[in-house]
Every structure is written in structure tokens, then in C-alpha cells.
Design a protein around this motif. Structure first.
Motif, mmCIF file in Angstrom:
data_model
loop_
_atom_site.group_PDB
_atom_site.id
_atom_site.type_symbol
_atom_site.label_atom_id
_atom_site.label_comp_id
_atom_site.label_asym_id
_atom_site.label_seq_id
_atom_site.Cartn_x
_atom_site.Cartn_y
_atom_site.Cartn_z
ATOM 1 N N MET A 1 13.547 16.084 2.010
ATOM 2 C CA MET A 1 13.562 15.027 1.034
ATOM 3 C C MET A 1 12.147 14.462 0.881
ATOM 4 O O MET A 1 11.421 14.289 1.855
ATOM 5 C CB MET A 1 14.531 13.940 1.497
ATOM 6 N N ALA A 2 11.743 14.156 -0.327
ATOM 7 C CA ALA A 2 10.411 13.607 -0.602
ATOM 8 C C ALA A 2 10.326 12.148 -0.164
ATOM 9 O O ALA A 2 11.323 11.437 -0.123
ATOM 10 C CB ALA A 2 10.102 13.725 -2.085
ATOM 11 N N GLU A 3 9.113 11.711 0.181
ATOM 12 C CA GLU A 3 8.862 10.333 0.580
ATOM 13 C C GLU A 3 7.858 9.692 -0.369
ATOM 14 O O GLU A 3 7.062 10.376 -1.000
ATOM 15 C CB GLU A 3 8.305 10.284 1.998
ATOM 16 N N LEU A 4 7.874 8.348 -0.437
ATOM 17 C CA LEU A 4 6.904 7.625 -1.250
ATOM 18 C C LEU A 4 5.592 7.480 -0.500
ATOM 19 O O LEU A 4 5.571 7.157 0.685
ATOM 20 C CB LEU A 4 7.420 6.235 -1.606
ATOM 21 N N ASN A 5 4.493 7.731 -1.195
ATOM 22 C CA ASN A 5 3.151 7.549 -0.662
ATOM 23 C C ASN A 5 2.589 6.274 -1.295
ATOM 24 O O ASN A 5 2.019 6.309 -2.374
ATOM 25 C CB ASN A 5 2.288 8.761 -1.000
ATOM 26 N N ARG A 6 2.779 5.151 -0.613
ATOM 27 C CA ARG A 6 2.350 3.867 -1.170
ATOM 28 C C ARG A 6 0.859 3.641 -0.913
ATOM 29 O O ARG A 6 0.371 3.888 0.186
ATOM 30 C CB ARG A 6 3.143 2.737 -0.529
ATOM 31 N N PRO A 7 0.131 3.133 -1.914
ATOM 32 C CA PRO A 7 -1.273 2.785 -1.675
ATOM 33 C C PRO A 7 -1.346 1.589 -0.734
ATOM 34 O O PRO A 7 -0.449 0.748 -0.708
ATOM 35 C CB PRO A 7 -1.807 2.443 -3.062
ATOM 36 N N ASP A 8 -2.431 1.491 0.054
ATOM 37 C CA ASP A 8 -2.565 0.350 0.950
ATOM 38 C C ASP A 8 -3.726 -0.565 0.570
ATOM 39 O O ASP A 8 -3.915 -1.614 1.159
ATOM 40 C CB ASP A 8 -2.696 0.796 2.402
ATOM 41 N N ARG A 9 -4.525 -0.179 -0.429
ATOM 42 C CA ARG A 9 -5.620 -1.015 -0.939
ATOM 43 C C ARG A 9 -5.729 -0.829 -2.441
ATOM 44 O O ARG A 9 -5.409 0.229 -2.968
ATOM 45 C CB ARG A 9 -6.941 -0.655 -0.290
ATOM 46 N N GLU A 18 -10.534 -7.201 -3.853
ATOM 47 C CA GLU A 18 -9.781 -6.153 -3.175
ATOM 48 C C GLU A 18 -8.565 -6.762 -2.513
ATOM 49 O O GLU A 18 -8.652 -7.824 -1.903
ATOM 50 C CB GLU A 18 -10.639 -5.447 -2.130
ATOM 51 N N ASP A 19 -7.442 -6.103 -2.675
ATOM 52 C CA ASP A 19 -6.201 -6.498 -2.031
ATOM 53 C C ASP A 19 -5.792 -5.395 -1.072
ATOM 54 O O ASP A 19 -6.117 -4.226 -1.276
ATOM 55 C CB ASP A 19 -5.070 -6.670 -3.051
ATOM 56 N N GLU A 20 -5.094 -5.794 -0.016
ATOM 57 C CA GLU A 20 -4.522 -4.815 0.895
ATOM 58 C C GLU A 20 -3.044 -5.117 1.073
ATOM 59 O O GLU A 20 -2.613 -6.258 0.944
ATOM 60 C CB GLU A 20 -5.254 -4.806 2.233
ATOM 61 N N TRP A 21 -2.275 -4.074 1.332
ATOM 62 C CA TRP A 21 -0.842 -4.223 1.499
ATOM 63 C C TRP A 21 -0.553 -4.811 2.874
ATOM 64 O O TRP A 21 -1.026 -4.314 3.884
ATOM 65 C CB TRP A 21 -0.137 -2.884 1.337
ATOM 66 N N ASN A 22 0.215 -5.896 2.897
ATOM 67 C CA ASN A 22 0.602 -6.546 4.145
ATOM 68 C C ASN A 22 2.029 -6.126 4.457
ATOM 69 O O ASN A 22 2.966 -6.552 3.782
ATOM 70 C CB ASN A 22 0.490 -8.064 3.999
ATOM 71 N N GLU A 23 2.170 -5.281 5.457
ATOM 72 C CA GLU A 23 3.484 -4.717 5.787
ATOM 73 C C GLU A 23 4.441 -5.777 6.327
ATOM 74 O O GLU A 23 5.644 -5.691 6.114
ATOM 75 C CB GLU A 23 3.320 -3.592 6.812
ATOM 76 N N SER A 24 3.922 -6.793 6.996
ATOM 77 C CA SER A 24 4.813 -7.795 7.592
ATOM 78 C C SER A 24 5.511 -8.668 6.552
ATOM 79 O O SER A 24 6.644 -9.070 6.752
ATOM 80 C CB SER A 24 4.062 -8.673 8.596
ATOM 81 N N ASN A 27 3.913 -7.547 0.761
ATOM 82 C CA ASN A 27 3.247 -8.061 -0.428
ATOM 83 C C ASN A 27 1.756 -7.775 -0.332
ATOM 84 O O ASN A 27 1.226 -7.510 0.735
ATOM 85 C CB ASN A 27 3.483 -9.572 -0.542
ATOM 86 N N TRP A 28 1.065 -7.824 -1.483
ATOM 87 C CA TRP A 28 -0.378 -7.661 -1.513
ATOM 88 C C TRP A 28 -1.034 -8.972 -1.086
ATOM 89 O O TRP A 28 -0.591 -10.051 -1.462
ATOM 90 C CB TRP A 28 -0.843 -7.299 -2.923
#
Length: 57
Positions: A1-9, A18-24, A27-28
């Protein structure tokens, strides 16, 4: 099964913010001191990012 490749910046081409993805909080968040928080951001998404990752095998 394919997975999503989410950008992190991401970076605004207008103001340089510049924004970075906050996993906790899922949200950006602003990554640095540059750029304007209230700019009508133009993110540098140019179509080269592939959001689908095919599993190996």
C-alpha cells in the motif's frame, strides 16, 4: 500500500518566512525570525514534490 510523503518545511517566496511541520500539534509553525506573519504567503510548491511513496518490494 502507498504512503503519504508529507513535506516538513516550506518557504514563502514573497517574504522568506520558513515554516516547519510540528508533529506534536499537527500544524505548521514559524521556523525562524525572518518573514512576516501576516503576509499572503506564496509557498514554493512547484510540482516537483511527490506526495505518494511507493513501498519497496
Amino acid at each position: 500500500m502507498a504512503e503519504l510523503n508529507r513535506p516538513d518545511r516550506r518557504r514563502c517566496t514573497r517574504c522568506g518566512r520558513e515554516d516547519e511541520w510540528n508533529e506534536s500539534n499537527h500544524n505548521w509553525t514559524i521556523a525562524g525570525d525572518e518573514g512576516r506573519p501576516f503576509c499572503l504567503h506564496e509557498w514554493n510548491i512547484n510540482g516537483t514534490h511527490n506526495p505518494i511513496v511507493k513501498p519497496e518490494g
